[in-house]
Every structure is written in C-alpha cells, then in structure tokens.
Design an enzyme around this catalytic site. Structure first.
Site, PDB file in Angstrom:
ATOM      1  N   PRO A   2     -58.746  -5.464 -10.113  1.00 24.52           N
ATOM      2  CA  PRO A   2     -57.721  -6.459 -10.500  1.00 24.52           C
ATOM      3  C   PRO A   2     -56.696  -6.644  -9.378  1.00 24.52           C
ATOM      4  CG  PRO A   2     -57.985  -4.765 -12.184  1.00 24.52           C
ATOM      5  CD  PRO A   2     -58.737  -4.306 -10.975  1.00 24.52           C
ATOM      6  N   GLU A   3     -56.419  -7.892  -9.050  1.00 22.44           N
ATOM      7  CA  GLU A   3     -55.401  -8.188  -8.055  1.00 22.44           C
ATOM      8  C   GLU A   3     -54.201  -8.794  -8.785  1.00 22.44           C
ATOM      9  OE1 GLU A   3     -56.844 -10.160  -4.554  1.00 22.44           O
ATOM     10  OE2 GLU A   3     -58.768  -9.140  -4.645  1.00 22.44           O
ATOM     11  N   HIS A 103     -65.430   4.213 -22.806  1.00 18.53           N
ATOM     12  CA  HIS A 103     -64.483   4.451 -21.715  1.00 18.53           C
ATOM     13  C   HIS A 103     -63.021   4.298 -22.147  1.00 18.53           C
ATOM     14  CE1 HIS A 103     -68.213   3.212 -19.319  1.00 18.53           C
ATOM     15  NE2 HIS A 103     -68.065   4.512 -19.160  1.00 18.53           N
ATOM     16  N   ARG A 122     -63.835   3.754 -14.451  1.00 20.63           N
ATOM     17  CA  ARG A 122     -63.783   4.613 -13.263  1.00 20.63           C
ATOM     18  C   ARG A 122     -62.696   5.690 -13.336  1.00 20.63           C
ATOM     19  NH1 ARG A 122     -65.977   2.110  -8.643  1.00 20.63           N
ATOM     20  NH2 ARG A 122     -65.447   4.029  -7.568  1.00 20.63           N
ATOM     21  N   ARG A 167     -47.946  -6.026  15.679  1.00 23.40           N
ATOM     22  CA  ARG A 167     -48.969  -5.167  15.082  1.00 23.40           C
ATOM     23  C   ARG A 167     -50.323  -5.545  15.664  1.00 23.40           C
ATOM     24  NH1 ARG A 167     -46.908  -2.515  10.570  1.00 23.40           N
ATOM     25  NH2 ARG A 167     -48.739  -1.214  10.817  1.00 23.40           N
TER      26      ARG A 167
END
Ligand code: ZN
Length: 286
Positions: A2-3, A103, A122, A167
């Site tokens: 998920p973002e 789960h 997970r 950077r």
C-alpha cells in the site's frame, strides 16, 4: 505494498464508518502486531471504552484520535490508536459474524456487532496505542524520520530542490526514500517520473530546478488521481469495505513493460534500480 493513495483511501473509509462508536474490547491474535505498549493487555485496556473522533494520516501511518465514550467527551483526549499496513496489511470493517480469515491479527470490537479487523498475511503490519501522556513520535518511532507529506504546504519546489541537490543517486531511488517525501512508493514514483519526462536513473545532481518543479506537480497529480480512483489495484489491496481500487488499469508506465507508451507508442522498458523495477518510456523521458 500500500502506498499513500491506498492508505488515504483506507483513512477516508475509516472516517465514514468507525467514528463516534464505543470500542467495547478487542482480541489480539498475533502479539507482535502490537508495537506499543509492549503488553498486549495494556493495548486493549488503553483503547477499550473510547471512541474514535477522527482518523489522520501521516505518510503511510494511520492515526485515530481517541476520546472517552461515556460520557462522550470529544474534547478530552485519551491517546491515539495507530496502524501501519506495511506489505500486506488490511483494515476491514466487518460484522462480527464474518468468518475469520486465517491471517487475522487483531480484532477491535465496536457496538452493533461491528468490528475493525486487521488482516495481514506477511505480518509486518503494526498497531499502537499511544497513551495521552506519551509523545506520538516516542511510541511510533518511524514518525520522527518521516519527511513532509506531498499534500502539505511544506512540500514546495524549494523543499524538493534542497532535498535533491548535491545527491549523486538516481532520482527514482531518492523518491522511494521516506525521508525525502513521505508515502511515495514504486508505482507512483514511476508514474510521476513519466509525467515529468525524467528518466528514473537520472542523478539528482543533474536535475534542473525546472525539472524538479515539474516533478513536484506530477507527484501531487498522480497521487490525487489515484485517490480519486479509490487507490491502486494490486493483488491484495482492499479498502475498508473489502473493495479493490482501480488505478492500475490506467497506469502510464508502471508494470507495462513491453506495452506501447500511451503518449508516443514506443515500447515501455524496465530497468532495476536499487533492487526495484523501474518502468519508463525511452522516448518521452530524458
Ligand atoms: Zn512515450
């Protein structure tokens, strides 16, 4: 994974469904899902008898403001309930009778036989109860390192220039760094780079201010478009009602290796950067 748009979609769903209802108890099926306090009993005791007045999002963290349920006292603060979905976490608003998915890690019981269920295949997902006398960053340590949110007024062109200049690393890698911008992951980083015409391997030092300006706008646009579509479709993302979003169907480059670019028709390519796949159009991006 998920973002930001998926987490924002979950937040909006939680704000529609879970507010101002007493949390009557809970059941922790996997102890290590509870990151704070260290005792699971203390976690349940801390949230029980409270209601949620609102859900906030900081980066990919969800934060529910708690207040006592009886007598209702929205002004008095009884801490925060925090959650992070990590790789596969889902927060689902279900009837108590719904069969338990194998789960299922945490169940929070509300009135009317409803419950908020944390399902996480997970097991990297986490929940917190932050007592009112504890600073949020002390309990949820990841918050302290978090960069500004792309939707906050601090996410300016100057901010991004300052974070990226000098950077010597690829821009794609920098965009995934949660200390540069909070909440961006692989999908939206690829999409934003395509929209701003920048190749993913371009070193940050080589970016012009004008390119960074385009990139900032593109980041906000792709995130807004995805939120409007209810989050990305990927194998295991579900909103709180268990429905898949549909942004995946309109991705410009993400996961489209070998397919024609939607703008120029050239073949979308893929390279690996920092262990992650990056999808791009060699014609539209320079
Ligand atoms: Zn193209």
């Amino acid at each position: 994974m998920p973002e930001l748009p998926e987490v924002e979609t979950v937040r909006r769903g939680l704000n529609q469904l879970t507010l101002n209802q007493e949390i009557t108890g809970g059941d922790v099926l996997l102890d290590r899902t509870i990151a704070y306090p260290f005792s699971v009993g203390e976690f349940i005791h801390g949230i029980k008898g409270n209601t949620i007045s609102t859900w906030h999002r900081r980066g990919k963290y969800l934060l529910a403001e708690l207040s006592p349920s009886s007598p209702p006292s929205p002004q008095s603060h009884t801490g925060y309930l925090g959650a992070h979905l990590r790789m596969t976490g889902q927060l689902l608003w279900l009837h108590r009778d719904e069969p338990l998915h194998k789960h299922t890690r945490v169940r929070l019981f509300f009135g009317d036989q409803q419950e908020l269920r944390f399902v996480d295949q997970r097991t990297f997902g986490q929940m917190w109860w932050v007592p009112p006398n504890v600073p949020v960053e002390t309990a949820m340590t990841g918050l302290a390192k978090l960069a500004v949110d792309p939707f906050s007024p601090e996410f300016t062109v100057d901010y991004l220039v300052q974070k990226l200049q000098n950077r010597r690393r690829p821009i794609k890698t920098a965009l995934l760094d949660q200390s540069v911008v909070a909440g961006l992951g692989n999908i939206y980083a690829d999409e934003a780079l395509f929209k701003s015409g920048i190749l993913p391997e371009t070193l940050c030092t080589n970016l012009e201010r004008s390119q960074i300006k385009l990139l900032r706008t593109a980041i906000i646009q792709v995130l807004e478009a995805s939120i409007a579509a209810g989050g990305t479709t990927f194998s295991n993302f579900l909103n709180v009602k268990g429905v898949n979003g549909n942004y995946g169907g309109v991705a410009l480059v993400y996961n489209r290796t070998g397919e024609p670019c939607r703008v120029c028709g050239n073949v979308i390519q893929r390279i690996k950067l920092g262990g992650r796949s990056s999808h791009f159009c060699p014609e539209c991006q320079h």
